[in-house]
Design an enzyme around this catalytic site. Structure first.
Site, PDB file in Angstrom:
ATOM      1  N   GLY A 149       0.821  -1.197   0.000  1.00 13.55           N
ATOM      2  CA  GLY A 149       0.000   0.000   0.000  1.00 13.55           C
ATOM      3  C   GLY A 149       0.854   1.245   0.000  1.00 13.55           C
ATOM      4  O   GLY A 149       0.992   1.937  -1.021  1.00 13.55           O
ATOM      5  N   THR A 176     -11.331   2.086  -6.274  1.00 15.31           N
ATOM      6  CA  THR A 176     -12.619   2.754  -6.462  1.00 15.31           C
ATOM      7  C   THR A 176     -13.023   2.701  -7.938  1.00 15.31           C
ATOM      8  O   THR A 176     -12.185   2.915  -8.817  1.00 15.31           O
ATOM      9  CB  THR A 176     -12.533   4.210  -5.982  1.00 15.31           C
ATOM     10  OG1 THR A 176     -12.252   4.230  -4.590  1.00 15.31           O
ATOM     11  CG2 THR A 176     -13.838   4.944  -6.225  1.00 15.31           C
ATOM     12  N   CYS A 250       0.016  11.785  -9.930  1.00 17.55           N
ATOM     13  CA  CYS A 250      -1.438  11.613  -9.991  1.00 17.55           C
ATOM     14  C   CYS A 250      -2.023  11.639  -8.586  1.00 17.55           C
ATOM     15  O   CYS A 250      -3.056  12.283  -8.335  1.00 17.55           O
ATOM     16  CB  CYS A 250      -1.785  10.296 -10.675  1.00 17.55           C
ATOM     17  SG  CYS A 250      -1.204  10.133 -12.382  1.00 17.55           S
ATOM     18  N   ALA A 254      -4.889  14.101  -6.758  1.00 16.22           N
ATOM     19  CA  ALA A 254      -6.088  13.606  -6.080  1.00 16.22           C
ATOM     20  C   ALA A 254      -6.116  14.061  -4.622  1.00 16.22           C
ATOM     21  O   ALA A 254      -7.181  14.379  -4.079  1.00 16.22           O
ATOM     22  CB  ALA A 254      -6.134  12.085  -6.166  1.00 16.22           C
ATOM     23  N   GLU A 375      -4.785   7.631  -0.458  1.00 17.82           N
ATOM     24  CA  GLU A 375      -3.932   8.699  -1.007  1.00 17.82           C
ATOM     25  C   GLU A 375      -2.846   9.102  -0.006  1.00 17.82           C
ATOM     26  O   GLU A 375      -2.413  10.250   0.034  1.00 17.82           O
ATOM     27  CB  GLU A 375      -4.757   9.942  -1.393  1.00 17.82           C
ATOM     28  CG  GLU A 375      -6.056   9.681  -2.095  1.00 17.82           C
ATOM     29  CD  GLU A 375      -5.892   9.085  -3.469  1.00 17.82           C
ATOM     30  OE1 GLU A 375      -4.748   8.896  -3.904  1.00 17.82           O
ATOM     31  OE2 GLU A 375      -6.913   8.797  -4.100  1.00 17.82           O
ATOM     32  N   GLY A 376      -2.383   8.139   0.783  1.00 18.18           N
ATOM     33  CA  GLY A 376      -1.308   8.394   1.746  1.00 18.18           C
ATOM     34  C   GLY A 376      -1.829   8.430   3.164  1.00 18.18           C
ATOM     35  O   GLY A 376      -2.697   9.225   3.502  1.00 18.18           O
ATOM     36  N   THR A 377      -1.307   7.548   4.010  1.00 16.95           N
ATOM     37  CA  THR A 377      -1.726   7.508   5.409  1.00 16.95           C
ATOM     38  C   THR A 377      -1.200   8.728   6.161  1.00 16.95           C
ATOM     39  O   THR A 377      -0.327   9.457   5.680  1.00 16.95           O
ATOM     40  CB  THR A 377      -1.194   6.245   6.094  1.00 16.95           C
ATOM     41  OG1 THR A 377       0.243   6.308   6.121  1.00 16.95           O
ATOM     42  CG2 THR A 377      -1.637   4.983   5.364  1.00 16.95           C
ATOM     43  N   PHE A 395      12.039   7.443   5.729  1.00 20.00           N
ATOM     44  CA  PHE A 395      11.199   6.427   5.133  1.00 20.00           C
ATOM     45  C   PHE A 395      11.865   5.050   5.210  1.00 20.00           C
ATOM     46  O   PHE A 395      11.199   4.035   5.322  1.00 20.00           O
ATOM     47  CB  PHE A 395      10.899   6.748   3.657  1.00 20.00           C
ATOM     48  CG  PHE A 395       9.861   7.824   3.497  1.00 20.00           C
ATOM     49  CD1 PHE A 395       8.513   7.507   3.512  1.00 20.00           C
ATOM     50  CD2 PHE A 395      10.231   9.146   3.315  1.00 20.00           C
ATOM     51  CE1 PHE A 395       7.551   8.497   3.352  1.00 20.00           C
ATOM     52  CE2 PHE A 395       9.282  10.143   3.146  1.00 20.00           C
ATOM     53  CZ  PHE A 395       7.940   9.817   3.186  1.00 20.00           C
TER      54      PHE A 395
END
Length: 396
Positions: A149, A176, A250, A254, A375-377, A395
């Protein structure tokens, strides 16, 4: 002495006067989308949510296309060419109705259409974008995998060359629009690095079973994508994207819509709490007349309108071509987190009624649990900002 200018009246719905930052076209876009959402979504969304379905999604997509809401901030190919602020205002109004409706629009426009518009060939753009802008064709975006993810660089989906064709295999998760999409933008490992592919979903070997048993985003179509040796022509690849920079750009687009959309969910819950506090009586008077309730409402209003002001600022930066990904992370981290707190506080004001679908609060609160993650935790956006602030990469 010069007379003091007469101050405008205080507007509880716009306490900071943010509407004064919007021009007539901005307001027209906002009001048009709001009217559509109130008429078309709000009367039925509680039932859709309870049943865990989004009936008539294709008709909704066509109506959203008629509004110009699909690929709204893109130019040409039937797209509206709206400003970033106007797109943000639309996202706010759509999510004030339900996060699932805003997700439908975000995935269609900011992910699938944006990828083709920015990285696609002219033939790909001409083939897909006009029909996607009108809502005739629904698209989806396949990046997240069952085991990957937050770390898309480790994706296992692979596309290899076979003569003049590509052969694509792998799985994507939490997609989605997947089960109703006619086209999927799928990202895969190749010998050249990560590439994007425009995949018609009627290709042999492609399947998109819908994910059931969700307790969030229930009025939304969420699917798994399964690619089993899907054969694609050479021109299915997006020529302008090699590496992770393509899909991540992208996602940034979003996420910008989420910065606005989360405030729509928060506004709906805040308004429900204010209305309830004015009419619900306990101990002989409306609960809105008690100090603790007013303190809650004041704190909710402060965070709601700070969040809208932040979204507006980021929108102006995007329109000026000056919006950085770190600033989008700033907005998503703050606004989704504050929206969740506003929803929880609204639930306390409504008491037991706060868990009823007669009111929008619990529906928005559970939806935001998904918005917080996709779209990113939270953790990923914290690390993006941490790296930007310190210059040190945590990271890995």
């Amino acid at each position: 002495m010069t007379a003091s200018p007469k101050l405008p009246p205080f507007d509880p719905a716009d306490p900071l006067g943010i509407d004064e930052l919007l021009d007539a076209e901005d307001l027209a876009v906002r009001d048009t989308v709001r009217r559509w959402a109130v008429r078309r979504v709000l009367p039925d969304v509680a039932d859709w949510y309870e049943k865990g379905e989004l009936p008539g999604i294709r008709e909704l997509a066509r109506e959203l296309g008629e509004l110009g809401a699909l690929g709204m901030s893109l130019s040409g190919y039937g797209c509206a060419g709206a400003s970033a602020v106007q797109y943000g205002l639309a996202c706010l109004e759509l999510e004030a109705a339900d996060s699932g409706i805003r997700s439908l629009v975000s995935v269609q426009g900011s992910l699938a259409m944006y990828a083709i518009h920015r990285f696609g060939s002219e033939e790909q753009k001409q083939t897909w974008l006009p029909r996607m802008a009108s809502g005739e064709v629904i698209g989806c975006f396949g990046l997240t995998e069952p085991d990957h993810g937050s770390d898309p660089a480790s994706m296992r989906t692979y596309a290899g060359r076979d003569g003049g064709d590509w052969v694509l295999s792998g799985r994507k998760m939490w997609i989605t629009n997947g089960s109703v999409a006619s086209v999927a933008v799928v990202w895969a490992q190749t010998e050249e690095g990560i590439r994007g592919f425009v995949v018609p979903t009627d290709r042999p070997g492609f399947a998109a079973p819908e994910i059931r048993h969700k307790w969030s985003l229930r009025a939304s179509v969420t699917s798994e994508l399964i690619m089993d040796d899907v054969r694609l022509p050479a021109d299915a690849v997006l020529p302008g994207a090699v590496g992770l920079k393509g899909p991540l750009s992208c996602l940034s687009h979003a996420r910008y819509g989420i910065v606005w959309g989360a405030m729509g969910a928060a506004r709906a819950c805040f308004e429900a709490a204010v209305d309830y506090a004015r009419t619900r009586e306990q101990f002989g008077k409306p609960i809105g007349g008690f100090q603790l309730t007013q303190a809650k409402l004041a704190d909710m209003a402060v965070e709601l309108h700070k969040g809208i002001l932040l979204a507006h600022h980021l929108g102006r930066r995007m329109d000026a071509g000056r919006l950085r990904p770190e600033q989008v992370s700033f907005g998503k981290l703050n606004n989704v987190r504050e929206a969740m707190e506003i929803c929880r506080t609204a639930r306390t004001i409504l008491g037991a009624n706060g868990i009823s679908l007669e009111y929008p609060v619990m529906r928005h609160a559970t939806n935001l649990e998904s918005v917080l993650t996709y779209e990113g935790t939270v953790e990923m956006h914290q690390l993006v900002l941490g790296k930007a602030l310190t210059g040190l990469d945590a990271f890995r």
